[in-house]
Design a protein around this motif. Structure first.
Motif, short mmCIF file in Angstrom:
data_model
loop_
_atom_site.label_atom_id
_atom_site.label_comp_id
_atom_site.label_asym_id
_atom_site.label_seq_id
_atom_site.Cartn_x
_atom_site.Cartn_y
_atom_site.Cartn_z
N SER A 197 0.33 -5.84 13.37
CA SER A 197 -0.23 -7.12 12.97
C SER A 197 -1.08 -6.98 11.71
O SER A 197 -1.00 -7.81 10.79
CB SER A 197 -1.06 -7.70 14.11
OG SER A 197 -1.70 -8.88 13.72
N ALA A 198 -1.88 -5.93 11.63
CA ALA A 198 -2.72 -5.71 10.46
C ALA A 198 -1.87 -5.44 9.22
O ALA A 198 -2.16 -5.96 8.14
CB ALA A 198 -3.67 -4.54 10.71
N PHE A 199 -0.82 -4.65 9.37
CA PHE A 199 0.02 -4.33 8.22
C PHE A 199 0.92 -5.49 7.81
O PHE A 199 1.45 -5.50 6.70
CB PHE A 199 0.84 -3.08 8.48
CG PHE A 199 0.00 -1.82 8.54
CD1 PHE A 199 -1.20 -1.72 7.86
CD2 PHE A 199 0.42 -0.74 9.28
CE1 PHE A 199 -1.96 -0.57 7.92
CE2 PHE A 199 -0.33 0.41 9.35
CZ PHE A 199 -1.53 0.51 8.67
N ASP A 200 1.07 -6.48 8.67
CA ASP A 200 1.81 -7.69 8.33
C ASP A 200 0.90 -8.77 7.74
O ASP A 200 1.37 -9.80 7.28
CB ASP A 200 2.52 -8.26 9.56
CG ASP A 200 3.71 -7.43 9.98
OD1 ASP A 200 4.24 -6.67 9.13
OD2 ASP A 200 4.13 -7.52 11.15
N HIS A 201 -0.39 -8.55 7.78
CA HIS A 201 -1.37 -9.53 7.34
C HIS A 201 -1.29 -9.72 5.81
O HIS A 201 -1.13 -8.74 5.07
CB HIS A 201 -2.77 -9.05 7.73
CG HIS A 201 -3.80 -10.11 7.71
ND1 HIS A 201 -4.35 -10.58 6.53
CD2 HIS A 201 -4.39 -10.82 8.71
CE1 HIS A 201 -5.25 -11.51 6.81
NE2 HIS A 201 -5.29 -11.68 8.12
N PRO A 202 -1.42 -10.96 5.33
CA PRO A 202 -1.37 -11.20 3.87
C PRO A 202 -2.43 -10.42 3.08
O PRO A 202 -2.17 -9.99 1.95
CB PRO A 202 -1.61 -12.70 3.75
CG PRO A 202 -1.23 -13.27 5.06
CD PRO A 202 -1.50 -12.20 6.08
N LEU A 203 -3.61 -10.21 3.66
CA LEU A 203 -4.64 -9.45 2.96
C LEU A 203 -4.22 -7.99 2.76
O LEU A 203 -4.56 -7.38 1.74
CB LEU A 203 -5.97 -9.51 3.70
CG LEU A 203 -6.70 -10.85 3.64
CD1 LEU A 203 -7.93 -10.82 4.54
CD2 LEU A 203 -7.09 -11.19 2.22
N TYR A 204 -3.49 -7.43 3.73
CA TYR A 204 -3.02 -6.05 3.57
C TYR A 204 -1.95 -5.98 2.49
O TYR A 204 -1.95 -5.07 1.66
CB TYR A 204 -2.50 -5.47 4.88
CG TYR A 204 -2.11 -4.02 4.69
CD1 TYR A 204 -3.09 -3.03 4.68
CD2 TYR A 204 -0.80 -3.66 4.45
CE1 TYR A 204 -2.76 -1.70 4.45
CE2 TYR A 204 -0.46 -2.33 4.21
CZ TYR A 204 -1.44 -1.36 4.22
OH TYR A 204 -1.12 -0.05 3.97
N HIS A 205 -1.05 -6.96 2.46
CA HIS A 205 -0.01 -6.98 1.43
C HIS A 205 -0.64 -7.11 0.04
O HIS A 205 -0.19 -6.47 -0.91
CB HIS A 205 0.99 -8.12 1.68
CG HIS A 205 1.86 -7.87 2.87
ND1 HIS A 205 2.85 -6.92 2.88
CD2 HIS A 205 1.86 -8.43 4.09
CE1 HIS A 205 3.45 -6.92 4.05
NE2 HIS A 205 2.86 -7.82 4.82
#
Length: 108
Positions: free
Chosen positions: A70-78
């Motif tokens: 979920s964290a790696f799919d988050h827009p902020l991570y991208h």
């Protein structure tokens, strides 16, 4: 508990203060992601003439693999990847560890 470690080799010719800026940007951006339980980052230090290929590390902690995904799919991570990691990193080595003893990692 999932411990995700990124060992980062930065591109050559970067100013010395750029490592510090990347560390600050990492903290600002990644700690805004709710599924990130903790974040540690640091720069390399010289060890008795032994030089490491890695200039920087990021260590992220997640409750489980679903929270990690979920964290790696988050827009902020991208956004972090495209604006901080990709322009500055030459190579990134990723390691992950399950931190709960006795837990079958297939179900984490």
């Amino acid at each position: 508990m999932i411990h995700h470690l990124k060992l980062i080799q930065l591109k050559g010719g970067m100013p010395a203060n750029r490592v510090e800026e990347i560390m600050v940007e990492s903290r600002i951006r990644l700690l805004k992601i709710q599924d990130v339980l903790s974040l540690a980052c640091g720069k390399k230090i010289p060890l008795n003439g032994h030089d490491s290929f890695h200039d920087l590390f990021l260590a992220l902690e997640f409750e489980n693999s679903l929270k990690r995904n979920s964290a790696f799919d988050h827009p902020l991570y991208h956004q972090f990847e495209s604006q901080v990691l990709k322009p500055n990193a030459q190579k990134i080595e990723v390691l992950e560890f399950e931190m709960d003893p006795g837990k079958d990692v297939r179900f984490s």
